[in-house]
Design a protein around this motif. Structure first.
Motif, PDB file in Angstrom:
ATOM      1  N   GLY A 149       3.154   7.394   2.828  1.00  0.00           N
ATOM      2  CA  GLY A 149       4.002   7.360   1.647  1.00  0.00           C
ATOM      3  C   GLY A 149       3.195   7.985   0.533  1.00  0.00           C
ATOM      4  O   GLY A 149       1.970   7.859   0.498  1.00  0.00           O
ATOM      5  N   GLU A 179       4.679   3.540   3.420  1.00  0.00           N
ATOM      6  CA  GLU A 179       5.932   3.437   2.678  1.00  0.00           C
ATOM      7  C   GLU A 179       6.774   4.646   3.067  1.00  0.00           C
ATOM      8  O   GLU A 179       6.265   5.764   3.101  1.00  0.00           O
ATOM      9  N   ILE A 184      12.245   5.775  -0.663  1.00  0.00           N
ATOM     10  CA  ILE A 184      11.804   5.688  -2.060  1.00  0.00           C
ATOM     11  C   ILE A 184      12.500   6.737  -2.914  1.00  0.00           C
ATOM     12  O   ILE A 184      12.951   6.453  -4.030  1.00  0.00           O
ATOM     13  N   ARG A 208      10.405   1.000  -4.700  1.00  0.00           N
ATOM     14  CA  ARG A 208       9.455   1.009  -3.573  1.00  0.00           C
ATOM     15  C   ARG A 208       9.673  -0.313  -2.829  1.00  0.00           C
ATOM     16  O   ARG A 208       8.918  -1.255  -2.954  1.00  0.00           O
ATOM     17  N   CYS A 213       8.758  -0.181   2.923  1.00  0.00           N
ATOM     18  CA  CYS A 213       7.496  -0.631   3.516  1.00  0.00           C
ATOM     19  C   CYS A 213       7.656  -0.938   5.001  1.00  0.00           C
ATOM     20  O   CYS A 213       6.882  -0.468   5.846  1.00  0.00           O
ATOM     21  N   ASN A 282       1.270   1.007  -5.906  1.00  0.00           N
ATOM     22  CA  ASN A 282       1.973   1.426  -4.698  1.00  0.00           C
ATOM     23  C   ASN A 282       1.197   0.914  -3.481  1.00  0.00           C
ATOM     24  O   ASN A 282       0.027   1.259  -3.349  1.00  0.00           O
ATOM     25  N   PRO A 283       1.808   0.104  -2.620  1.00  0.00           N
ATOM     26  CA  PRO A 283       3.153  -0.443  -2.736  1.00  0.00           C
ATOM     27  C   PRO A 283       3.259  -1.469  -3.856  1.00  0.00           C
ATOM     28  O   PRO A 283       2.250  -2.000  -4.318  1.00  0.00           O
TER      29      PRO A 283
END
Length: 444
Positions: A149, A179, A184, A208, A213, A282-283
């Protein structure tokens, strides 16, 4: 070679508490026992204090090279030892990114002689550096990092064929940021259409999301199972993801492991109103229920490691509107005090803290002679005064960025001494002129 004798310690190590003395000779632990003496040794009495192995942080961003206005190896390792962290593994999303063997070795050169703590670096996988990764010696560094991600820096690996080839072509631990990017992006489009750039930060865990996830981490785990790769999932943030991990086999036999970070154990979405983008990671920090489930998984050994994901940005950068405010925050100075605070609250034992922050990172990354209080091992040690209260304030921060998401928090215990390779680098708020950090070696 200098000798230091630590007297009257309460040693917390390998699940036990032992009242003993400990002799450091040079960079090693020489003896552990009762009533030790050595006329050549400097004596430090630590009666009433806990002596632990130095903390090993498997995920930090120290921002060097290329982003040193935020932090650098010297400043952030200094903050780390003030927090009892004696070893760190730094991430590849610097400028330039650590995606070639040459750049990896240059990074090691930057740390040599400048780092207060021991160090290794993760090699960054990308959509187009598979052949370089194949050339990487398994003992060259702590492992491979994949951003599945997007994160700070543009290192998103989104080519499914490449990801599978990476999983099949390295013996090293693959640490992954999981992610799902398409999820997203869809969520971000919805909130951008409604708010523009100035999206209220409380929607960060919606953008997010749990779905993003879980979709990514479950896909990575399925691929690891099919290829036999050694996968370590960084910074779990949802309770749902914890169901993907096992606790019925010893860590050394696990092929798929997990980490949780301090901020996901401390904060929840209820804190966005007061902290704003200062807790934008993030996350994302998610619900209190997620936080409780992460704690449950940590305590029952589905989650193996506690780390920081230390990622400093300047306050000016963090004060930008939502879409322009970077994710991440400084944590290395306060990770151990935060965990000890939770121990005082009855959430976790000191022995479990040592397991998750010292022993398990050493096991997982196969570190050579670190992570334990043992005779013959490197003298990476931290002393904690369990009754020394202090408040986090701007005047006692060592981060180059000069702020902390913990400002205003009172901790009821404190790191008083930190030894790295036998050198007392931090002593009651004072730092040694030595920079004794060494390049990590491995038992692989």
């Amino acid at each position: 070679m200098k000798k230091i004798l630590l007297k009257n310690a309460t040693i917390i190590n390998e699940g036990t508490r032992t009242e003993a003395d400990l002799l450091i000779d040079g960079n090693r632990i020489s003896k552990i026992g009762k009533d030790l003496s050595d006329p050549a040794a400097e004596v430090i009495d630590i009666k009433g204090k806990f002596l632990l192995p130095g903390i090993i942080d498997d995920q930090v961003h120290f921002r060097e090279p290329g982003l040193t206005h935020k932090g650098d190896i010297a400043t952030e390792s200094k903050a780390a030892v003030a927090g009892g962290i004696t070893t760190y593994m730094e991430q590849p999303n610097t400028q330039p990114q650590t995606t070639t063997i040459d750049l990896l070795e240059k990074k090691f050169g930057l740390a040599s002689g400048r780092s207060y703590a021991n160090y290794s670096f993760l090699f960054g996988g990308t959509n187009d550096n598979l052949e370089e990764l194949k050339r990487l010696d398994k003992n060259a560094c702590s492992g491979v990092k994949l951003f599945l991600g997007s994160s700070t820096g543009n290192m998103l690996v989104d080519n499914e064929e490449v990801i599978e080839k990476i999983f099949r072509n390295t013996e090293m631990v693959i640490s992954a940021h999981c992610e799902d990017e398409s999820t997203i992006r869809r969520n971000l489009e919805i909130y951008t259409a409604k708010f523009g750039d100035d999206i209220p930060v409380k929607y960060h865990p919606v953008i997010r999301s749990e779905e993003a996830c879980y979709l990514s981490s479950s896909r990575a785990i399925a691929l690891a199972k099919s290829t036999g790769a050694r996968l370590h999932v960084f910074h779990l943030s949802t309770g749902k993801e914890t169901s993907l991990f096992r606790n019925d086999i010893p860590l050394q036999d696990k092929k798929i492991t997990a980490e949780v970070c301090i901020h996901h154990l401390w904060f929840s979405d209820a804190d966005y109103d007061s902290k704003g983008t200062l807790i934008k990671w993030n996350p994302a920090v998610k619900t209190s229920r997620d936080r409780d489930q992460l704690w449950d998984a940590l305590l029952d050994d589905r989650i193996d490691i506690v780390a920081t994901d230390h990622a400093p940005h300047t306050l000016d950068e963090k004060k930008n509107p939502y879409t322009k405010a970077p994710s991440g925050g400084p944590l290395v100075q306060h990770a151990l005090p935060a965990m000890v605070q939770k121990s005082r609250e009855g959430k976790i034992s000191f022995e479990q803290i040592v397991q998750k922050m010292c022993h398990n990172p050493a096991i997982l990354f196969q570190l050579k002679e670190r992570g334990y209080v043992r005779e013959g091992f490197f003298a990476d040690l931290v002393v904690v005064d369990p009754e020394k209260s202090w408040r986090v304030e701007p005047g006692n921060l060592y981060y180059k960025c000069g702020w902390s998401p913990f400002e205003g928090v009172q901790f009821d215990s404190a790191v008083t001494h930190t030894f790295v390779n036998g050198s007392l680098v931090y002593n009651e708020g004072k730092f040694s002129d030595e920079r004794p950090g060494q390049r990590l070696t491995f038992n692989r």
